[in-house]
Enzyme design. Structure first.
Site, PDB file in Angstrom:
ATOM      1  N   ALA A 192      41.350  36.912  40.405  1.00  0.00           N
ATOM      2  CA  ALA A 192      40.832  35.658  40.969  1.00  0.00           C
ATOM      3  C   ALA A 192      39.341  35.446  40.709  1.00  0.00           C
ATOM      4  O   ALA A 192      38.695  34.697  41.430  1.00  0.00           O
ATOM      5  CB  ALA A 192      41.139  35.610  42.462  1.00  0.00           C
TER       6      ALA A 192
ATOM      7  N   HIS B 246      45.733  38.418  42.739  1.00  0.00           N
ATOM      8  CA  HIS B 246      44.897  39.254  41.856  1.00  0.00           C
ATOM      9  C   HIS B 246      44.260  38.339  40.807  1.00  0.00           C
ATOM     10  O   HIS B 246      44.618  37.176  40.683  1.00  0.00           O
ATOM     11  CB  HIS B 246      45.767  40.301  41.149  1.00  0.00           C
ATOM     12  CG  HIS B 246      46.112  41.457  42.022  1.00  0.00           C
ATOM     13  ND1 HIS B 246      45.621  42.713  41.795  1.00  0.00           N
ATOM     14  CD2 HIS B 246      46.879  41.531  43.136  1.00  0.00           C
ATOM     15  CE1 HIS B 246      46.091  43.526  42.735  1.00  0.00           C
ATOM     16  NE2 HIS B 246      46.852  42.842  43.560  1.00  0.00           N
TER      17      HIS B 246
ATOM     18  N   GLY C  97      40.292  40.123  34.348  1.00  0.00           N
ATOM     19  CA  GLY C  97      39.235  40.156  33.341  1.00  0.00           C
ATOM     20  C   GLY C  97      38.453  38.851  33.222  1.00  0.00           C
ATOM     21  O   GLY C  97      38.632  37.919  33.997  1.00  0.00           O
TER      22      GLY C  97
ATOM     23  N   ASN D 129      41.487  38.935  45.251  1.00  0.00           N
ATOM     24  CA  ASN D 129      40.835  40.057  44.551  1.00  0.00           C
ATOM     25  C   ASN D 129      39.800  39.571  43.550  1.00  0.00           C
ATOM     26  O   ASN D 129      40.121  38.788  42.640  1.00  0.00           O
ATOM     27  CB  ASN D 129      41.890  40.845  43.755  1.00  0.00           C
ATOM     28  CG  ASN D 129      42.813  41.638  44.631  1.00  0.00           C
ATOM     29  OD1 ASN D 129      42.806  41.509  45.839  1.00  0.00           O
ATOM     30  ND2 ASN D 129      43.634  42.473  44.000  1.00  0.00           N
TER      31      ASN D 129
ATOM     32  N   SER E 164      40.070  51.190  42.355  1.00  0.00           N
ATOM     33  CA  SER E 164      41.142  51.328  41.363  1.00  0.00           C
ATOM     34  C   SER E 164      41.301  52.806  41.016  1.00  0.00           C
ATOM     35  O   SER E 164      40.479  53.643  41.411  1.00  0.00           O
ATOM     36  CB  SER E 164      40.787  50.540  40.099  1.00  0.00           C
ATOM     37  OG  SER E 164      39.700  51.179  39.449  1.00  0.00           O
TER      38      SER E 164
ATOM     39  N   ASP F  65      43.668  49.971  44.742  1.00  0.00           N
ATOM     40  CA  ASP F  65      44.016  48.819  43.897  1.00  0.00           C
ATOM     41  C   ASP F  65      44.909  49.309  42.748  1.00  0.00           C
ATOM     42  O   ASP F  65      44.585  50.289  42.072  1.00  0.00           O
ATOM     43  CB  ASP F  65      42.692  48.243  43.355  1.00  0.00           C
ATOM     44  CG  ASP F  65      42.852  46.891  42.708  1.00  0.00           C
ATOM     45  OD1 ASP F  65      43.814  46.174  43.025  1.00  0.00           O
ATOM     46  OD2 ASP F  65      41.969  46.534  41.890  1.00  0.00           O
TER      47      ASP F  65
HETATM   48  O1  G3H Z   1      42.557  44.851  38.428  1.00  0.00           O
HETATM   49  C1  G3H Z   1      41.832  45.737  38.006  1.00  0.00           C
HETATM   50  C2  G3H Z   1      40.470  45.913  38.598  1.00  0.00           C
HETATM   51  O2  G3H Z   1      39.596  44.933  38.097  1.00  0.00           O
HETATM   52  C3  G3H Z   1      39.974  47.308  38.407  1.00  0.00           C
HETATM   53  O3  G3H Z   1      39.626  47.554  37.100  1.00  0.00           O
HETATM   54  O4  G3H Z   1      40.774  49.674  36.458  1.00  0.00           O
HETATM   55  O5  G3H Z   1      38.721  48.894  35.243  1.00  0.00           O
HETATM   56  O6  G3H Z   1      38.545  49.777  37.584  1.00  0.00           O
HETATM   57  P1  G3H Z   1      39.421  49.082  36.568  1.00  0.00           P
HETATM   58  P1  13P Z   2      39.401  39.846  38.274  1.00  0.00           P
HETATM   59  O1  13P Z   2      39.409  40.585  36.980  1.00  0.00           O
HETATM   60  O2  13P Z   2      39.771  38.402  38.068  1.00  0.00           O
HETATM   61  O3  13P Z   2      38.128  39.971  39.026  1.00  0.00           O
HETATM   62  O4  13P Z   2      40.572  40.464  39.189  1.00  0.00           O
HETATM   63  C1  13P Z   2      40.364  41.634  39.925  1.00  0.00           C
HETATM   64  C2  13P Z   2      41.629  42.203  40.474  1.00  0.00           C
HETATM   65  O5  13P Z   2      42.676  41.601  40.502  1.00  0.00           O
HETATM   66  C3  13P Z   2      41.566  43.567  41.019  1.00  0.00           C
HETATM   67  O6  13P Z   2      42.821  44.031  41.386  1.00  0.00           O
HETATM   68 ZN    ZN Z   3      44.412  43.270  40.185  1.00  0.00          ZN
END
Ligand code: G3H
Ligand code: 13P
Ligand code: ZN
Length: 323
Positions: free
Chosen positions: A227, A225, A190, A268, A56, A93
């Site tokens: 998931a 996403h 989340g 994801n 990310s 991501d």
């Molecule tokens: O969808 C988001 C991912 O879980 C990445 O999260 O932006 O806290 O690294 P982050």
């Molecule tokens: P989760 O928070 O459900 O694990 O999703 C992760 C995600 O979509 C990352 O892009």
């Molecule tokens: Zn995502």
């Protein structure tokens, strides 16, 4: 410019084609540090699964762009050393702008997501098209998104989800040229995906929307996403060892298995990994308060993560043996 092929990586095109034909999904696991990467690669090598390593914007900032390049290259070599050269994609991501995507293409990513889902439709098309035009010059694949997931989309907080409107998908894909499309059918980011009281079951995913998207875009790779399943045993372990996670809820693994058999080619998962690490670290530190060597709590965390990933690959995504 470092091209991903120099790092031994592949883009997602061929992997998605095979996943679609074979009725399984490629795991897209997020990583921010060495232990997460080791767990992902060893789990995928042991199960002979292809993998998408997701980074990310926050992870890029945390891990440092230069180190990331070498980590990705290291991951390719590490897999070989473990005995099996699995296909590895390095994917951005939730790319938030053309500039972020361009910088990733130029520094070794083989796939990028441009997340314009929160923008007005025409603006989403415009920025997605711009990323595709740039990325395709280097054979980097691009994921776009239509519809908004509830929860946090990186820095964009979505209070409520907006399901993908199937009547938009053909126009979006045709006008942008994306290689895959993330859709919103009721998943969310989340560990608190649904407002449920203890004992209640979260609402089912909108498979009717997925089926309508598939009808309008035959054989086109779809991405899910948000998931994570938020396993109750892991949440209980966190709470047993001093954590405080209440009213968490995730997507049932049965529904994800069903989705993986359809046009959904990429699933994801990030939060479940975060939970596994937290449970393992809390357990060690609580049982051995004198422990202060990070290897002695990050090591067990890495082991727990690896088991979680293997379970997802074998029992949920169906990608074991497909590398
Ligand atoms: O969808 C988001 C991912 O879980 C990445 O999260 O932006 O806290 O690294 P982050
Ligand atoms: P989760 O928070 O459900 O694990 O999703 C992760 C995600 O979509 C990352 O892009
Ligand atoms: Zn995502």
């Amino acid at each position: 410019m470092i091209h991903y092929k120099e790092l031994g990586l592949v883009n997602s095109r061929e992997l998605f084609k095979k996943a679609m034909e074979g009725g399984y999904a490629i795991p897209a696991f997020n990583f921010n540090n060495l232990e997460q990467l080791q767990a992902i690669i060893s789990a995928c090598v042991e199960t002979k699964s292809p993998v998408i390593l997701q980074v990310s914007k926050g992870a890029r900032k945390y891990a440092n762009q230069t180190l990331l390049q070498y980590l990705a290259k290291g991951a390719v070599e590490y897999a070989k050393e473990l005995g099996y050269a699995i296909p590895i994609v390095l994917h951005l991501d939730h790319g938030d702008s053309f500039e972020t995507c361009k910088s990733c293409v130029e520094t070794g990513f083989s796939s990028v997501m441009i997340d314009g889902s929160h923008l007005p439709y025409e603006e989403n098309i415009k920025v997605t098209r711009q990323v595709v035009e740039f990325a395709h010059q280097f054979d980097v694949t691009v994921e776009g998104e239509l519809g908004v997931l509830a929860g946090i989309e990186d820095e964009v907080s979505a209070e409520h989800s907006h399901y993908t409107r199937p009547e938009e998908v053909e126009d979006f894909v045709n006008r942008t040229g994306v290689d895959s499309l993330a859709i919103s059918i009721g998943t969310s980011h989340g560990a608190y995906k649904f407002k449920v009281k203890p004992g209640e079951t979260p609402p089912p995913l909108r498979f009717d929307i997925l089926e309508e998207v598939e009808r309008r875009l035959p054989w086109f790779p779809i991405v899910l996403h948000g998931a994570s399943s938020v396993p109750q045993d892991i949440v209980d372990e966190i709470n047993r060892y001093g954590g405080k996670l209440e009213n968490t809820a995730g997507v049932s693994e049965e529904q994800l298995r069903r989705a993986a058999r359809s046009a959904v080619c990429k699933i994801n998962i990030d939060s479940d990994g975060r939970l596994a690490v937290t449970a393992a670290v809390r357990k060690v530190l609580s049982e051995k308060p004198g422990e202060f060597d990070p290897r002695n709590y990050l090591g067990p965390a890495r082991e727990k993560l690896k088991e979680l990933y293997k379970h997802k690959i074998i029992n949920v995504l169906g990608s074991a043996g497909k590398a």
